[in-house]
Write an enzyme that holds these catalytic residues in place. Structure first.
Site, PDB file in Angstrom:
ATOM      1  CB  SER A  72      -0.964   0.028   1.402  1.00  0.00           C
ATOM      2  OG  SER A  72      -1.664  -1.126   1.294  1.00  0.00           O
ATOM      3  CG  ASN A  73       3.175   2.757   3.418  1.00  0.00           C
ATOM      4  OD1 ASN A  73       3.023   3.630   3.671  1.00  0.00           O
ATOM      5  ND2 ASN A  73       2.845   1.622   3.976  1.00  0.00           N
ATOM      6  CE1 TYR A 107      -1.354  -5.867   3.589  1.00  0.00           C
ATOM      7  CE2 TYR A 107      -1.025  -5.367   1.634  1.00  0.00           C
ATOM      8  CZ  TYR A 107      -1.184  -4.782   2.931  1.00  0.00           C
ATOM      9  OH  TYR A 107      -1.179  -3.577   3.013  1.00  0.00           O
ATOM     10  CE  LYS A 142       1.462  -5.106   6.066  1.00  0.00           C
ATOM     11  NZ  LYS A 142       1.905  -3.907   5.089  1.00  0.00           N
ATOM     12  CB  SER A 178      -2.842  -4.226   7.946  1.00  0.00           C
ATOM     13  OG  SER A 178      -1.528  -4.659   7.215  1.00  0.00           O
ATOM     14  N   GLY A 208       1.128  -5.817  10.720  1.00  0.00           N
ATOM     15  CA  GLY A 208       0.876  -4.775   9.604  1.00  0.00           C
ATOM     16  C   GLY A 208       1.077  -3.638   9.959  1.00  0.00           C
ATOM     17  CB  VAL A 210       5.255  -5.706   6.568  1.00  0.00           C
ATOM     18  CG1 VAL A 210       5.432  -4.837   5.143  1.00  0.00           C
ATOM     19  CG2 VAL A 210       5.824  -6.964   6.215  1.00  0.00           C
TER      20      VAL A 210
END
Length: 330
Positions: A77-78, A169, A197, A199, A223, A240
């Site tokens: 996403s980043n 994810y 991961k 989040s 996350g 992460v």
């Protein structure tokens, strides 16, 4: 560790890595990575014309080489993944892999697409460009149809065909879908699915996933830095975390402390407000503003995402300073 001032790898304007090496279905060719530690989800630096600033990416990576990261993640996403063309995604994978190869640290690339077919194809291409593993976000556009059966089928097909290990994810804040514990428990048994991961921020969920997948070669990564320490206590092996882009040394220190049975509750509390600035409140634009504050290159976002205002930059700066993380040029 990479040497400061090394020559930047060159890259052509048109990159097709898929012809470099292709593997038969279900083969990972013995390539495995052991999840654990802190991984920064790298941002994608842009020039003012929104082309990728590879020189700035190299500059950030040179600074990151001084931090004991476990590896690197691109196309999360980043990295503004949804705004990149596939060719750009592959260019970044190849560039970063070439740049970090002397470190022997793994590169994880986000290859999730809305369709299973597209995900399989992009996964193959990213593996050919040097990705050591792929991180596959949940497809989400047709939410009502994304039940457990669909998710299990999707991830199983991707893992069956992938030449590199697959990491699940789940990021419900962006997708509106939280991959269920039941689906994760089934997918964890796949020999080519090595972790998750998560989040979502629900630490009890993380603990439940760790408990239900015990005995499998399956690891959970936090996350977000806002619940990194609680996630360790629940059984995760690392993170992460967006905040690792600016406070990577701090997060790696927390990881080292935990591995040595030291619980630093105060440090975890100090991370919460700065992390909120670069995730929930201002998002990727806030992340790039923080990078600029700490001597990295953040730069502009790709439209339609706008950079944060001057006033917002001051709010972000104050959150770091108030928690004793003082911006400084590196």
């Amino acid at each position: 560790m990479l040497a400061i001032g090394r020559a930047y790898p060159t890259i052509s304007r048109s990159v097709s890595c898929s012809g470099l090496r292709l593997f038969s279905s279900g083969s990972n060719n013995g390539r495995q990575i052991q999840l654990g530690g802190i991984y920064p989800p790298l941002t994608t630096p842009f020039n003012v014309d929104e082309t990728i600033a590879f020189d700035k990416l190299a500059s950030n990576l040179t600074q990151y080489a001084q931090i004991p990261f476990a590896g690197y993640v691109v196309q999360g996403s980043n990295g503004e993944y949804p705004y990149l063309e596939n060719e750009e995604k592959l260019q970044i994978v190849k560039f970063v892999k070439d740049f970090i190869k002397e470190s022997n640290k793994p590169l994880i690339a986000g290859s999730g697409c809305e369709s299973t077919k597209a995900t399989v194809k992009l996964t193959e291409a990213m593996a050919a460009c040097g990705a050591d593993a792929v991180m596959v976000v949940t497809p989400a556009y047709f939410k009502i149809s994304m039940n457990d059966a669909a998710m299990i089928s999707h991830y199983t097909t991707v893992a069956d065909s992938s030449s590199v290990p697959v990491i699940l994810y789940s990021v419900p804040a962006n997708t509106g879908i939280d991959l269920s514990i039941d689906a994760i428990q089934i997918l964890a048994k796949h020999p080519n699915i090595i972790g998750l991961k998560d989040s979502g921020g629900d630490v009890t969920r993380i603990g439940s996933i760790v408990q239900k997948t015990r005995g499998q070669d399956f690891k959970v990564l936090s996350g977000s830095a806002s619940f990194l320490l609680p996630s360790y206590l629940a059984g995760s092996v690392g993170g992460v975390c967006a905040l690792a882009n600016v406070l990577g040394d701090v997060l790696c220190h927390m990881h080292s402390l935990y591995e040595n049975n030291v619980i630093d509750k105060e440090l975890q509390r100090r991370l919460i407000d700065p992390n909120n600035m670069v995730t929930r409140r201002f998002g990727v634009a806030g992340m790039k503003a923080a990078l600029d504050l700490f001597g990295y290159y953040g730069g502009p976002n790709r439209s339609p995402m706008l950079s944060v205002s001057a006033e917002a930059r001051q709010v972000i700066k104050k959150a770091f300073i108030d928690n004793e993380f003082v911006p400084q040029l590196r």
